[in-house]
Design a protein around this motif. Structure first.
Motif, PDB file in Angstrom:
ATOM      1  N   SER A  48       0.822  -1.198   0.000  1.00  0.00           N
ATOM      2  CA  SER A  48       0.000   0.000   0.000  1.00  0.00           C
ATOM      3  C   SER A  48       0.863   1.258   0.000  1.00  0.00           C
ATOM      4  O   SER A  48       0.614   2.204  -0.755  1.00  0.00           O
ATOM      5  CB  SER A  48      -0.899  -0.037   1.229  1.00  0.00           C
ATOM      6  N   LEU A  49       1.901   1.241   0.853  1.00  0.00           N
ATOM      7  CA  LEU A  49       2.771   2.415   0.931  1.00  0.00           C
ATOM      8  C   LEU A  49       3.550   2.605  -0.375  1.00  0.00           C
ATOM      9  O   LEU A  49       3.709   3.728  -0.863  1.00  0.00           O
ATOM     10  CB  LEU A  49       3.748   2.263   2.103  1.00  0.00           C
ATOM     11  N   ALA A  51       2.644   1.627  -3.354  1.00  0.00           N
ATOM     12  CA  ALA A  51       1.708   2.094  -4.384  1.00  0.00           C
ATOM     13  C   ALA A  51       1.443   3.587  -4.216  1.00  0.00           C
ATOM     14  O   ALA A  51       1.356   4.323  -5.197  1.00  0.00           O
ATOM     15  CB  ALA A  51       0.403   1.315  -4.295  1.00  0.00           C
ATOM     16  N   GLY A  52       1.354   4.021  -2.977  1.00  0.00           N
ATOM     17  CA  GLY A  52       1.147   5.435  -2.706  1.00  0.00           C
ATOM     18  C   GLY A  52       2.321   6.270  -3.194  1.00  0.00           C
ATOM     19  O   GLY A  52       2.147   7.311  -3.829  1.00  0.00           O
ATOM     20  N   ARG A  53       3.540   5.768  -2.897  1.00  0.00           N
ATOM     21  CA  ARG A  53       4.736   6.498  -3.349  1.00  0.00           C
ATOM     22  C   ARG A  53       4.797   6.553  -4.876  1.00  0.00           C
ATOM     23  O   ARG A  53       5.135   7.570  -5.474  1.00  0.00           O
ATOM     24  CB  ARG A  53       5.993   5.802  -2.808  1.00  0.00           C
ATOM     25  N   GLU A  56       2.406   9.015  -6.320  1.00  0.00           N
ATOM     26  CA  GLU A  56       2.926  10.375  -6.132  1.00  0.00           C
ATOM     27  C   GLU A  56       4.026  10.685  -7.147  1.00  0.00           C
ATOM     28  O   GLU A  56       4.056  11.744  -7.757  1.00  0.00           O
ATOM     29  CB  GLU A  56       3.518  10.485  -4.729  1.00  0.00           C
ATOM     30  N   ALA A 169      -2.207   2.937  -9.859  1.00  0.00           N
ATOM     31  CA  ALA A 169      -1.522   3.107  -8.571  1.00  0.00           C
ATOM     32  C   ALA A 169      -2.536   3.255  -7.443  1.00  0.00           C
ATOM     33  O   ALA A 169      -2.374   2.679  -6.358  1.00  0.00           O
ATOM     34  CB  ALA A 169      -0.611   4.328  -8.632  1.00  0.00           C
ATOM     35  N   GLY A 170      -3.606   4.001  -7.716  1.00  0.00           N
ATOM     36  CA  GLY A 170      -4.652   4.180  -6.708  1.00  0.00           C
ATOM     37  C   GLY A 170      -5.313   2.855  -6.346  1.00  0.00           C
ATOM     38  O   GLY A 170      -5.578   2.575  -5.184  1.00  0.00           O
ATOM     39  N   ARG A 173      -3.086   0.741  -4.237  1.00  0.00           N
ATOM     40  CA  ARG A 173      -3.118   1.226  -2.849  1.00  0.00           C
ATOM     41  C   ARG A 173      -4.377   0.722  -2.143  1.00  0.00           C
ATOM     42  O   ARG A 173      -4.316   0.242  -1.016  1.00  0.00           O
ATOM     43  CB  ARG A 173      -3.095   2.755  -2.877  1.00  0.00           C
ATOM     44  N   GLY A 176      -4.066  -2.858  -1.283  1.00  0.00           N
ATOM     45  CA  GLY A 176      -3.281  -3.053  -0.060  1.00  0.00           C
ATOM     46  C   GLY A 176      -4.116  -2.800   1.184  1.00  0.00           C
ATOM     47  O   GLY A 176      -4.112  -3.603   2.130  1.00  0.00           O
ATOM     48  N   ILE A 177      -4.877  -1.689   1.158  1.00  0.00           N
ATOM     49  CA  ILE A 177      -5.701  -1.345   2.327  1.00  0.00           C
ATOM     50  C   ILE A 177      -6.788  -2.398   2.539  1.00  0.00           C
ATOM     51  O   ILE A 177      -7.042  -2.854   3.661  1.00  0.00           O
ATOM     52  CB  ILE A 177      -6.323   0.057   2.143  1.00  0.00           C
TER      53      ILE A 177
END
Lengths: 299, 223
Positions: A48-49, A51-53, A56, A169-170, A173, A176-177
């Motif tokens: 998740s992290l 994917a967030g990076r 971004e 990517a969203g 994420r 993952g969550i």
């Protein structure tokens, strides 16, 4: 639960803890479940992290850049390139623009065609890198001017592939969550089953305790505390094992790909330490729910 | 203290007790007799709300049992010492801990001071650290009596408390219950042992209740 009650719960009551007999099977099952689920949760958190990076990074890199591709006969290439740069120089919203030289274009194509690409012999289009300022430019207006000044120039403002990348990517994420939530729900279900089994196996203990005047809360507390502490211990082991696993993944700097960047960065390494207390909370509520329900059945 | 008004209890389609009315006054001493299967254990279970009547009304300490929630039943049971016929214990805990269990669940520690005296009285002091499965039937019965009285409850209900004991130990336990009764506690003992009843009547004004044909009658003069 009030603070005092929580403090009492954490401190425990040695005598009350003893009324429930040690049950190796359910103890092992609870600790093992908590450990494996936390191990998986650490990876889901890392995914998740990462994917967030990634979202971004892609967003930053793509949002403010565009490319103009010039396909023209060799004799007209330089003239059209100059015309494009002239148009860009007077276009509001464009911060800078520059034509990529042969070495840069060769570097871009190297991963696909190898290092000895004969750029001069191939009809490779010229690429112009455009960086927009904070206000941005009017893409449609720019396209029309380019069509008039340099017919071989095509503006690619990256929107076409930026959107799917950002969406992907969203979703990664969210995946993952969602995985973390499902892992928590699975852990709650398994601990509930283990607690139910322990309560059913200890029906005789419950009967005796009731006979001597034990309230349901007293009986439940003995089970809940035991299962919560087991889940906390198992989850701590799973978190450490998961972090070691993540740390052993290849470094992003070495390979540069998304999968190899699937780790924690900086303060992100502290996040897995939140999982064991969360697992303990899940175990607390799951066992409490199971205990009171079972105690009602065992009237 | 404990009152039954026209109480009936049915189980499996058959009526085990019918139109039972009785009152155990504070400080009274009662025996409950009757043939096997007559419903003595059932009546005792109704007395501490392990079973609820199918008809009629039972009052414990001035509260109707049907109106009690689970916590209130638990609190009532702290005022009642029960000796079960099958003497249930926590098999993983030593005898001494089992005997102090009523104090443990009610959060009191004062009972520990009486523990040694009580174990001496019932002849189990040397077995304080033994686990219940290591005890004989008679030892378990004595331990059950000790557990029932350790908190000095208002009421003691005992189901065949001397069934596995020799006469000497039976008299010792009886003396213990008589002493509690003299302190104002209410005692109800279900038993077949007429000698025990006679021995008790020499020490206290015990009354005898007899279950026959699903009803409870006052007996006693002929014993």
């Amino acid at each position: 639960m009030k603070i005092l009650a929580l403090t009492q719960f954490l401190r425990g009551d040695k005598q009350a803890d003893r009324v429930v007999p040690p049950s190796g099977h359910t103890a092992w099952l609870t600790s093992f479940t908590a450990a494996t689920m936390t191990f998986l949760a650490v990876f889901a958190l890392a995914l998740s992290l990462a994917a967030g990076r990634l979202a971004e990074r892609w967003g930053d890199a793509l949002a403010r850049s565009a490319t103009i591709r010039i396909s023209a006969p060799a004799g007209q290439m330089d003239a059209q390139t100059r015309a494009v740069l002239d148009v860009l120089a007077i276009t509001p919203g464009v911060e800078r623009a520059r034509a990529m030289d042969d070495a840069e274009q060769r570097a871009l194509l190297e991963p696909w065609f190898g290092p000895n690409l004969p750029l001069d012999a191939l009809p490779i289009p010229r690429l112009v890198e455009v960086t927009e300022d904070d206000t941005g430019y009017d893409a449609e207006g720019l396209r029309q001017r380019l069509a008039a000044e340099a017919p071989g120039a095509v503006l690619d403002d990256h929107t076409r592939w930026r959107k799917p990348l950002a969406v992907a990517a969203g979703r990664l994420r969210m995946l993952g969550i969602t995985s973390i939530l499902l892992i928590g729900a699975s852990m709650a279900a398994m601990i509930t089953l283990a607690a139910n089994a322990a309560l059913a196996a200890n029906a005789q203990v419950i009967r005796v305790l009731r006979l001597v005047g034990a309230r349901d809360a007293y009986i439940a507390r003995a089970f809940v505390r035991r299962f919560t502490l087991r889940a906390l211990a198992g989850s701590a082991i799973g978190a450490v094992a998961g972090m070691i696993g993540v740390a052993l993944l290849p470094s992003a700097d070495v390979a540069g790909g998304f999968l190899t960047g699937l780790g924690f960065q900086g303060a992100g390494w502290l996040l897995p330490f939140l999982i064991p207390p969360a697992a303990a909370l899940v175990a607390f509520f799951a066992t409490r729910f199971a205990a009171f329900r079972k105690l009602k059945e065992l009237t | 203290m404990i009152a039954f008004e026209n109480v009936a209890y049915s189980y499996g389609g058959g009526e085990l007790l019918s139109e039972v009315s009785l009152r155990l006054a504070p400080g009274s001493f009662h025996f409950l007799t009757g043939p096997s299967g007559a419903g003595k254990s059932t009546l005792l279970k109704l007395c501490y709300a392990e079973l609820l009547p199918t008809a009629g009304r039972i009052t414990l300490f001035d509260r109707e049992v049907r109106s009690l929630d689970r916590d209130e039943v638990a609190r009532m049971r702290r005022r009642i010492g029960v000796v079960h016929q099958d003497c249930q214990f926590l098999d993983h805990l030593p005898l001494a801990t089992n005997v102090t269990l009523p104090a443990m669940v009610s959060g009191r520690s004062s009972a520990n001071e009486d523990l040694q005296d009580l174990l001496n009285w019932v002849g189990l002091a040397p077995l304080a650290d033994a686990l219940p499965p290591q005890l004989s039937g008679g030892e378990r019965q004595r331990a059950a009596v000790a557990r029932a009285v350790i908190m000095s409850p208002d009421v003691v209900l005992a189901d065949e408390p001397t069934g596995n004991l020799d006469w000497e130990m039976s008299l010792r336990l009886l003396t213990l219950l008589v002493e509690l009764n003299k302190m104002g506690k209410t005692i109800l003992i279900a038993t077949h042992d007429l000698n025990l009843i006679r021995a008790a009547k020499q020490q206290v004004p015990a009354r005898v209740l007899r279950i026959a044909k699903r009803r409870v009658q006052l007996a006693g003069a002929d014993l």
